[in-house]
Each structure stands twice: as structure tokens, then as C-alpha cells.
Write an enzyme that holds these catalytic residues in place. Sequence first.
Site, PDB file in Angstrom:
ATOM      1  N   ASP A 269       0.861  -1.176   0.000  1.00 17.49           N
ATOM      2  CA  ASP A 269       0.000   0.000   0.000  1.00 17.49           C
ATOM      3  C   ASP A 269       0.902   1.233   0.000  1.00 17.49           C
ATOM      4  O   ASP A 269       1.978   1.221   0.603  1.00 17.49           O
ATOM      5  CB  ASP A 269      -0.912   0.028   1.224  1.00 17.49           C
ATOM      6  CG  ASP A 269      -1.908   1.181   1.158  1.00 17.49           C
ATOM      7  OD1 ASP A 269      -2.945   1.022   0.504  1.00 17.49           O
ATOM      8  OD2 ASP A 269      -1.637   2.233   1.758  1.00 17.49           O
TER       9      ASP A 269
ATOM     10  N   GLU B 117       1.113   5.677   0.281  1.00 15.21           N
ATOM     11  CA  GLU B 117       0.531   6.998   0.513  1.00 15.21           C
ATOM     12  C   GLU B 117       1.251   7.956  -0.416  1.00 15.21           C
ATOM     13  O   GLU B 117       2.468   7.822  -0.655  1.00 15.21           O
ATOM     14  CB  GLU B 117       0.671   7.429   1.967  1.00 15.21           C
ATOM     15  CG  GLU B 117       0.001   6.512   2.971  1.00 15.21           C
ATOM     16  CD  GLU B 117      -1.493   6.356   2.734  1.00 15.21           C
ATOM     17  OE1 GLU B 117      -2.018   5.285   3.063  1.00 15.21           O
ATOM     18  OE2 GLU B 117      -2.119   7.300   2.176  1.00 15.21           O
TER      19      GLU B 117
ATOM     20  N   HIS C   2      -5.171   5.209   6.537  1.00 15.24           N
ATOM     21  CA  HIS C   2      -4.451   5.956   5.510  1.00 15.24           C
ATOM     22  C   HIS C   2      -2.960   6.054   5.813  1.00 15.24           C
ATOM     23  O   HIS C   2      -2.304   6.997   5.364  1.00 15.24           O
ATOM     24  CB  HIS C   2      -5.053   7.348   5.312  1.00 15.24           C
ATOM     25  CG  HIS C   2      -6.507   7.317   4.988  1.00 15.24           C
ATOM     26  ND1 HIS C   2      -6.999   6.784   3.819  1.00 15.24           N
ATOM     27  CD2 HIS C   2      -7.592   7.722   5.707  1.00 15.24           C
ATOM     28  CE1 HIS C   2      -8.316   6.882   3.821  1.00 15.24           C
ATOM     29  NE2 HIS C   2      -8.697   7.441   4.946  1.00 15.24           N
TER      30      HIS C   2
ATOM     31  N   ASP D   1      -2.758  -0.076   6.380  1.00 13.66           N
ATOM     32  CA  ASP D   1      -3.670  -0.444   5.298  1.00 13.66           C
ATOM     33  C   ASP D   1      -3.234  -1.737   4.627  1.00 13.66           C
ATOM     34  O   ASP D   1      -4.077  -2.542   4.198  1.00 13.66           O
ATOM     35  CB  ASP D   1      -3.764   0.685   4.280  1.00 13.66           C
ATOM     36  CG  ASP D   1      -4.517   1.887   4.820  1.00 13.66           C
ATOM     37  OD1 ASP D   1      -4.764   2.826   4.036  1.00 13.66           O
ATOM     38  OD2 ASP D   1      -4.855   1.893   6.014  1.00 13.66           O
TER      39      ASP D   1
END
Length: 572
Positions: A29, A31, A170, A175
Amino acid sequence: MAPHQPAFDDPGIDWGGRPLHDTTFCVVDLETTGGSPAKGSKITEIGAVKVRGGEILGEFQTLVNPDQLIPAFITVLTGITDQMVVEAPRIAEALPSFLEFAHGSVLVAHNAPFDTGFLKHAARELDIAWPGFDVVDTAVLARRVLLRDEVPNVKLATLAARFSPVRPDHRALTDARATVDVLHALFERLGTWNVATVEDVASFTSKVTPQQRRKRHLADSVPDAPGVYLFRDARDEVLYVGTSRSLRTRVRSYFTKAETRTRMGEMIALAERVDTVVCATDTEARVRELRLIDRHRPPYNRRSKFPERVSWLRLTDEPWPRISLVRSVTEGAATHIGPFRSRRQAEAALATLHDAFRIRQCSGRLPIKPSRAACVLAELGQCLSPCDGAVTPTDYLYEVSRVRTAMTADPVEVVTHLEQRMAHLAESQRFEDAAVLRDRAASLIRAVRRTQRLDSLASEPEVIAAAPHDDGWQVHVIRHGRLAAAAILPRQVATTRGATAGWVDTLLTTAETVEPAPRPMPAALVEETEVLLRWLESPGVRMVRGSWASAWPAAARHVDRFDVDLEVARLA
């Protein structure tokens, strides 16, 4: 004797591929500073979990210095600040470390194109060869496996609430951990479908159903031309409306493994006939599709449900104006902005205006000389209080003029006011309250921008524009925001001296007569006018007759300051 349902870890079964229980998966994942690397967004954090056979083999987590400021709305969303990443490694260091961690595994991500898109983009910029990862997208799997009554959508937060004790926040590693649990839950469901290998997963959503095979003949008479197609059932009711540059190719695709949507499988099972409408241009096809959807409300077009449930904000035309929430634009001197796609968005924009200006919030008309008692808002200084005569008509109308400017020209006063409030909230660590203000501001700015764009075309009695086409020029006649005619100007006519004007005059004789609607509402579906606006803004379009230009000053310049990137919002 009951048939044996093989499990993933059954050693006695030769699955003819890489068994899921014996394959290493790297769940990743990211960001980022925004939703698209093509628009300059960068990675700010990478989190990954390596698993095999239900066991966690290792975890990887690193912040990444994006070499650019992190937008405030991203900080509110993720909690990642500029200070947190200033000492973090740059992507040139972080990406090779991640690729080493993920080596030899099958990559897994939720909405995988987002994560893999950023990783591949970074690899290209660094001239690093991208490994040939197989990729599993848990969002795609969830759409295929889960029933609609189980989960309302396939967002990670929704799936994690059902299948994982981890709550997505987030942050990349959190995540990724939640996605691991979602992946295992979906794998358990796949056992009932006899899907047990990586290869099975890859082809799981590509199976051609018996219904698809039986209905292939429906595409036999479809022309190879641009236009609109309509699937109809045995009662001649329209099931679905779509558009394509090649009707034959698109309709045929519904009967191949390329069609993987469950709802479309249901639709194909009911379909008995395909009708087509050949169009001169792609834009005409898109417009006709929207009109047909609005007329027939086909059950398998999601956007056809309740299109009338839109809202507008109206600054009323009365002695003591106020802002009201209405369903439609009406004739008169009142000012409108919208349409909002939901009442919730309209209420958010209304709250933003009431927060920035001291216009009255009470309902109903007031006489020229009111004699009511002041309300609580007046006592709090949030209303000029015309009810009790505390403000003169001149001073109140000046405040109304500020509201009208924010709604029709430039909401800069609202932007400045909210940025100050958001900064104060951020300093107090009240990020959630700041996010509420940001979302409210985004609702208002989007609506003002949308209204300005719609009105810029709705106000034009006739615009004739042309764009290059393989066979010459595609020409559109637009009247008050509605497509009145479309055709292809042949190349030989366009290159013949004096012939173009006569050709355009002939086209105008076939154009639809269009009466204007109350502005800023166009004389068409709002979606139709937006399609025409996007076409007018596309490269190569030239004005043949008439003129059109975007309004200025405009709200568009404020969008990036408050509006969360659509892709980021979708993943939130």
C-alpha cells in the site's frame, strides 16, 4: 458419497499451477501527495506485508521524502507532515529496497492500478527495470466474489470492517495489514468456486458464462460504426444503454471473456435484442447515450437512477434575501449555483456560505420593515439580524452582494476565511474538524465552478465549432448548451474554396430549434452540456461561427487548494 471439496492446503491435489497456499504474496500500500504520478504526485510512504500460507513472513515500511510540499488536505487525510519526511529516504533509495523485499512474490494491492502505477512510474524515472510481477487486485476480487447485500461497496475500509480487526487509517503499513486479512477472506470464498491457484485467480473474472455464449448472435447485425447501442429484454424494455466508436466491436465484447462485470452478466441473461443508433461523431454518440438513459432509465445503467435528485442553492430575490436549497432553477432575478449531485453536498456548500457571511438563515419572506425578535445567531454575531431592524437595508444588501460575488464570480473571500480557520484548527491538532471545513469548501467551489462553466455555454444562442477528423472535420452546432446538430465535413469540401460556408448553411437547416432555459441552467441535461464543454476545450477545436469563452474571474483557480484529488477521495 458426497463429493470432496478440495482445500487450498490439500497436498494430494495437483492444481496445475501455483497453489495459493504455497505462493508468497507481497501486499503493498502507498501513501502519496495526490492521485496521479502523471500530474506530478509523489510517493510519501510505502508499506508492505509478505505472507505465505496464512503466515506473515515479514513487513516493510518506510516514509519517502517526495521532494515537494505535502498538500494540507493530504496531511489531514494521512497524518503525514512535511516534518515527518524531511529526513526520510528519497524514492531512489526506497524503491530498490522495496523491490528487493518483494522479489519472487505475487504483488497484491487494493485498487492495484493506483499503487502499481506509482511504483512503475518511479521505476521509469529512475531507469529501473520493472520486475514481471503477477498482480492480484483485492478490489476486483471483492466485486466478483461478494454479494451486494454483504457489503455496500468494495472500499478497503468497508471490507476491513467485515473481515479484519485492523482498521485502515491511511497509513501504508496499517492499510497493507488490513488488506492481508481481506485477501485471506476472499481466498476462503474462492474455494467454493474451485479457484485454488494464482493462475485460477488471474482467469477467475475472465470466464465466459453460458448465458454469454448463447447470446452471441445478438451482435451479428450490429454495424461497424460509431454510435449508441441499447440492450432490450423480451418485453422490449431497455436494459442498458452504451456508446462506442465501433458498435460491432463493443457489443461483441459483452459475449467474450473481456466482460467481467457481474451486473452485465445478469443483463446479458435477460437481453433478447440489441438496437443501435449510428452517429456522425463520438460526441454526438455520447450525447444521445445520455438522452436515452434519461428517457428510459435502464436498470443496468447506474447513473440512470434518480437523476432528478439534484439540488441547487438559490440566493433569493426579495427585500431581505437569503440562501435556500431548491430542486430546480426558476425564472427571475434570483441567483443560483449547482446542480449538486446530492442534498448533502448542497447543505455543505450552504454551511460554508453561512460560515463566511452574516446573511440571515431563517426561512420565509420578511416584510420591508420587519418587527421580529432577534434569533440566537444574531446574538452570536453570525447574522446581521434584519428581523429586529438591527441593520439597514443598504448594509444588508452590501453583505448580499458579497455573497452573490462568491456564488457567481470568485469565492476568494470564502477561501481566505476558511484557510484561516483551517490553519487555526490544524495548529490545535483538530485535523478532523479541519477536514470537515475542507470538504464543505470543496463542495462550494466545485458548484461555483460548475455553474460558471454551464452558464458560459448556456448563454450562447449558437456556437458552431469543428475539430479534425480522419475523414475531414467533425462539426457540432450547439445552442444554449444543447447539441442541435452534428456531422462530418468531408475533406474535399473543406479544401474547396467557398464550399465550407454552403455546407454549414445546409447543416443549419437540419439543426434542432432550441429555446433557452432559465440561466444558468442549459437547455439540455447538465451532463450533456458538460460533454460539449469538454469537447470544446479539447485540442484542435476551432470556432466556425459564434464564440465561447470560460467565465473569469472563476472558481477554478481555487479547486486545487481545497478539492481532494478524486482518486485519493475514492480510496479514502
